[in-house]
Design a protein around this motif. Structure first.
Motif, PDB file in Angstrom:
ATOM      1  N   ASP A 353      -3.754   4.170   0.590  1.00 24.80           N
ATOM      2  CA  ASP A 353      -5.128   4.231   1.092  1.00 24.80           C
ATOM      3  C   ASP A 353      -5.315   3.465   2.409  1.00 24.80           C
ATOM      4  N   GLY A 354      -4.213   2.944   2.958  1.00 21.47           N
ATOM      5  CA  GLY A 354      -4.279   2.256   4.238  1.00 21.47           C
ATOM      6  C   GLY A 354      -4.633   0.783   4.142  1.00 21.47           C
ATOM      7  N   LYS A 355      -4.834   0.258   2.917  1.00 23.45           N
ATOM      8  CA  LYS A 355      -5.265  -1.130   2.770  1.00 23.45           C
ATOM      9  C   LYS A 355      -4.070  -2.056   2.557  1.00 23.45           C
ATOM     10  N   HIS A 356      -4.126  -3.198   3.254  1.00 15.47           N
ATOM     11  CA  HIS A 356      -3.098  -4.232   3.115  1.00 15.47           C
ATOM     12  C   HIS A 356      -3.555  -5.204   2.028  1.00 15.47           C
ATOM     13  N   ARG A 357      -2.824  -5.304   0.938  1.00 15.67           N
ATOM     14  CA  ARG A 357      -3.233  -6.156  -0.184  1.00 15.67           C
ATOM     15  C   ARG A 357      -2.010  -6.833  -0.794  1.00 15.67           C
ATOM     16  N   ILE A 358      -2.263  -7.971  -1.473  1.00 25.07           N
ATOM     17  CA  ILE A 358      -1.202  -8.609  -2.256  1.00 25.07           C
ATOM     18  C   ILE A 358      -1.527  -8.577  -3.750  1.00 25.07           C
ATOM     19  N   TYR A 359      -2.765  -8.290  -4.115  1.00 21.11           N
ATOM     20  CA  TYR A 359      -3.172  -8.241  -5.522  1.00 21.11           C
ATOM     21  C   TYR A 359      -3.560  -6.822  -5.922  1.00 21.11           C
ATOM     22  N   SER A 360      -3.325  -6.483  -7.187  1.00 21.23           N
ATOM     23  CA  SER A 360      -3.719  -5.195  -7.737  1.00 21.23           C
ATOM     24  C   SER A 360      -4.529  -5.423  -9.010  1.00 21.23           C
ATOM     25  N   GLU A 361      -5.684  -4.786  -9.096  1.00 23.63           N
ATOM     26  CA  GLU A 361      -6.468  -4.888 -10.336  1.00 23.63           C
ATOM     27  C   GLU A 361      -5.729  -4.235 -11.487  1.00 23.63           C
ATOM     28  N   SER A 362      -5.044  -3.133 -11.214  1.00 24.85           N
ATOM     29  CA  SER A 362      -4.287  -2.445 -12.258  1.00 24.85           C
ATOM     30  C   SER A 362      -3.350  -1.438 -11.618  1.00 24.85           C
ATOM     31  N   ILE A 363      -2.045  -1.675 -11.708  1.00 22.23           N
ATOM     32  CA  ILE A 363      -1.099  -0.703 -11.167  1.00 22.23           C
ATOM     33  C   ILE A 363      -1.081   0.559 -12.026  1.00 22.23           C
ATOM     34  N   LYS A 364      -1.435   0.440 -13.296  1.00 21.73           N
ATOM     35  CA  LYS A 364      -1.510   1.627 -14.178  1.00 21.73           C
ATOM     36  C   LYS A 364      -2.650   2.541 -13.731  1.00 21.73           C
ATOM     37  N   LYS A 365      -3.813   1.966 -13.428  1.00 18.50           N
ATOM     38  CA  LYS A 365      -4.932   2.779 -12.956  1.00 18.50           C
ATOM     39  C   LYS A 365      -4.607   3.419 -11.615  1.00 18.50           C
ATOM     40  N   ALA A 366      -3.949   2.675 -10.755  1.00 17.42           N
ATOM     41  CA  ALA A 366      -3.565   3.226  -9.458  1.00 17.42           C
ATOM     42  C   ALA A 366      -2.604   4.392  -9.640  1.00 17.42           C
TER      43      ALA A 366
END
Length: 678
Positions: A353-366
């Motif tokens: 999605d173009g976003k730079h992040r280090i945390y994920s709320e849920s890799i399963k949902k993604a």
């Protein structure tokens, strides 16, 4: 560029305090100037037409004041009070009226709040000052990622000549980091930061950038501080209010007439070079208590990340991806092939999605949504590799636009991106599955920024962020020069490494047909036809392009022909325009540019004048430029070659590099003169 100092406050017995301050170069200048207050704009500011220190400036920060202090009424908090005043000088400066205030929320009990937000716009109309208040409806709050939010302000009635003021308070539950930035994209006439330092805290203090302080000072003040405390008796909790008087150290730093920060070619993000102060909390010691040392070590940060809900804990339940891993890794004859197949599967399934992040709320949902941030995708990749029995760990990265990570300051905030570090045998591969067009083991340009930190226990480890391939560009042409000056022939171009990736990205973004049309009309002097692209979808191969090239001549033969031997590939200007540079020159990867052009000369013509050969080399062959021209068997041969043999050059090497490029530009501009034989 960096200067360190320790601010240390030690609590002593019997409520009597002594402060130990170890500072570097602090003159005793005293606090001679009180902070300005909201609404104190002057006629001089309103009548200002130009900023004397930078007459080209479209806007200038007249005054930027920040004051940090500590609160104890709702737990331990720190607050920053800020007042900023900006003058709009030109139409190009109107975008300064759109102000963003970032703030952080971890959860309900650990957050930052933006309070007491006020704003005014001042204009001179008919010789009178017209003051317009910021409307609450012009303040918006947006969520940028899991933890970061931003207040966005659109100041009212802003025009050329306006003075705008904004004041606000940020109240924070996070004592671990204090920060103040003195420099901006526009000039700053006066920037001042003060801190009332309590005797309970010890901070490491880092100064970065190239600007010098106008004032540095510290004085000891006595101040009453309100607090609340809880007492438990017979299972009943009572809250007690009170206050205590402390001796505080009040620090003051001022920069004056700070120039606008401007990007220069081949540099990483501005955060690396802006003049700013950053403080990291290293120790807390309250009265009659033992000292508590903060997670100011890489060991502490590594352990903390393993327990983080949106990071380490995301990698614990990898079994949910078992079926996907079996599908991805099917028919893998060896471990490395399995890694390649799983990475290819994630690239195919997921859309970044173009976003730079280090945390994920849920890799399963993604995964279920088939889209996500860099953290969603690369933590998913790490989890699937682990499910396949492969040694894979998250690696924190600071992208080029975010700035170089501070390797001596263990803070999550120094990073903004995550990739996967995968060990197969003795080799470690750095993988990023956000870009489908990159070959296996090749990092995108945004990640080529110094070193990244693998979050392994006990203390993680740093690894260089680099690609094994060089950027390569090889251009060759077989051309014919006619007596009329007409030039025709065929050109072939080959791109490798990051150059191939960037070219593929451009072609896919524009569409193949549109790209070809745009290239054909790029230079009206030259006509390109019969374009062919080879290996456009083969990411592990060099991208090749070929086309016919034609330039019209005169209607009749001429006695003198002037030929620009570099055709349409000459370097026309030096990217390094400034006489001096303070910042390193960062090419990200070594690179080679080679051009070989052969011209069939028209019958009855001879070479009257041609460029002389040149061979330049910087110390240790860090950069080389060679240019050769020769005539043999009725043909003119040109070869131009530029080699950049290391990714980063220091500011001290700038002059040599600038001179090399200047000589190359001059050489590429020289012409070959052909004369008709008498």
């Amino acid at each position: 560029m960096y200067k360190r100092l320790m601010i240390s406050a030690l609590f002593l017995k019997n409520m009597k305090y002594a402060l130990l301050f170890l500072l570097v170069g602090v003159p005793g200048l005293g606090f001679s100037q009180d902070p300005l207050k909201l609404g104190q704009t002057t006629a001089e500011e309103l009548n200002m037409k130009v900023y004397a220190q930078d007459t080209s400036a479209a806007a200038v920060v007249l005054y930027d004041y920040g004051h940090s202090s500590f609160l104890y009424t709702k737990g331990d908090q720190v607050q920053l009070k800020r007042l900023m005043r900006i003058k709009i000088l030109k139409k190009a400066g109107l975008d300064q009226a759109n102000i963003s205030i970032p703030f952080y929320r971890k959860d309900f009990n650990h957050k930052e709040e933006v309070l007491d937000l006020k704003g005014f716009t001042y204009n001179l109309e008919g010789g009178k000052v017209v003051k317009v208040k910021l409307d609450e409806k012009a303040v918006f709050e947006e969520k940028e990622d899991i933890n970061w939010y931003v207040k966005k302000i659109a100041m009212p009635n802003v025009k050329v000549g306006s003075v705008i003021e904004v004041a606000y308070t940020i109240k924070s539950d996070f004592l671990s980091i204090l920060k103040w930035t003195f420099q901006s994209s526009i000039p700053v006439a006066w920037s001042e930061y003060r801190v009332n330092m309590m005797p309970f805290y010890e901070y490491t203090h880092l100064l970065s950038g190239f600007q010098k302080f106008h004032l540095e000072d510290m004085k000891v003040i006595t101040q009453a501080v309100a607090f609340t405390s809880e007492q438990q008796s017979d299972r009943v909790t009572t809250e007690r209010w009170g206050s205590a008087t402390y001796k505080l150290a009040q620090y003051r730093w001022v920069m004056k007439d700070v120039p606008a920060f401007t990007d220069e070619p081949y540099m990483t993000g501005s955060e690396d070079y802006l003049s700013k102060l950053e403080f990291t909390l290293t120790k807390v010691q309250y009265p009659e208590s033992k000292p508590v040392y903060m997670a100011g070590t890489w060991e502490g940060l590594a352990a903390e990340l393993q327990k983080e809900e949106w990071f380490g804990l995301q990698l614990q339940n990898t079994a949910v991806f078992k079926k996907a891993v079996e599908e991805a890794a099917a028919n893998s004859p060896d471990l490395l092939t399995k890694v390649k197949n799983i990475e290819a599967y994630v690239k195919k399934q997921m859309v970044w999605d173009g976003k730079h992040r280090i945390y994920s709320e849920s890799i399963k949902k993604a995964y279920d949504a088939r889209t996500g941030s860099s953290a969603d995708i690369n933590l998913l990749l790490t989890a699937m590799l682990r499910e396949a029995g492969i040694d894979a760990k998250p690696m924190l990265v600071s992208t080029r636009s975010h700035g170089t990570p501070a390797m001596n300051m263990p803070m999550v905030s120094t990073f903004n991106y995550v990739i996967a570090a995968v060990k197969v045998g003795e080799a470690t591969y750095l993988l990023d599955a956000t870009d489908r067009d990159l070959p296996f083991g090749v990092l995108p340009y945004r990640c080529l920024n110094g070193q990244g930190w693998v979050t392994s226990l006990p203390a993680g480890k740093w690894l260089p962020l680099k690609n094994s391939e060089r950027n390569t560009q090889l251009v060759s042409a077989q051309m014919e020069i006619k007596p009329t000056g007409e030039v025709t022939g065929k050109m072939e171009e080959s791109y490798g490494g990051m150059s191939a990736h960037q070219m593929r990205a451009t072609i896919k973004e524009q569409g193949r047909d549109n790209y070809v049309k745009k290239l054909a009309s790029q230079n009206p002097e030259w006509t390109r036809q019969d374009m062919s692209l080879v290996n456009l979808d083969k990411n592990d191969k060099d991208l090749k392009a070929s086309y016919t090239l034609h330039r019209a001549g005169e209607s009749q033969p001429v006695s003198l022909l002037y030929v620009s031997p570099m055709l349409n590939h000459a370097t026309h200007e030096n990217p390094f325009k400034l006489a001096n540079r303070l910042f390193p020159i960062d090419f990200a990867t070594p690179q080679d540019e080679t051009y070989v052009f052969t011209y069939a000369l028209p019958a009855g013509y001879e070479v009257e004048e041609m460029p002389k050969a040149i061979n330049l080399s910087l110390p240790d062959n860090s950069a080389k430029f060679s240019y050769m021209v020769q005539v043999a068997d009725g043909k003119l041969q040109i070869m131009s070659k530029l080699n950049i043999n290391k990714p980063v050059f220091t500011a001290k090497e700038y002059q040599d590099l600038r001179e090399l490029y200047s000589r190359m530009v001059a050489k590429h501009a020289e012409k070959v003169v052909l004369k008709k034989k008498s």
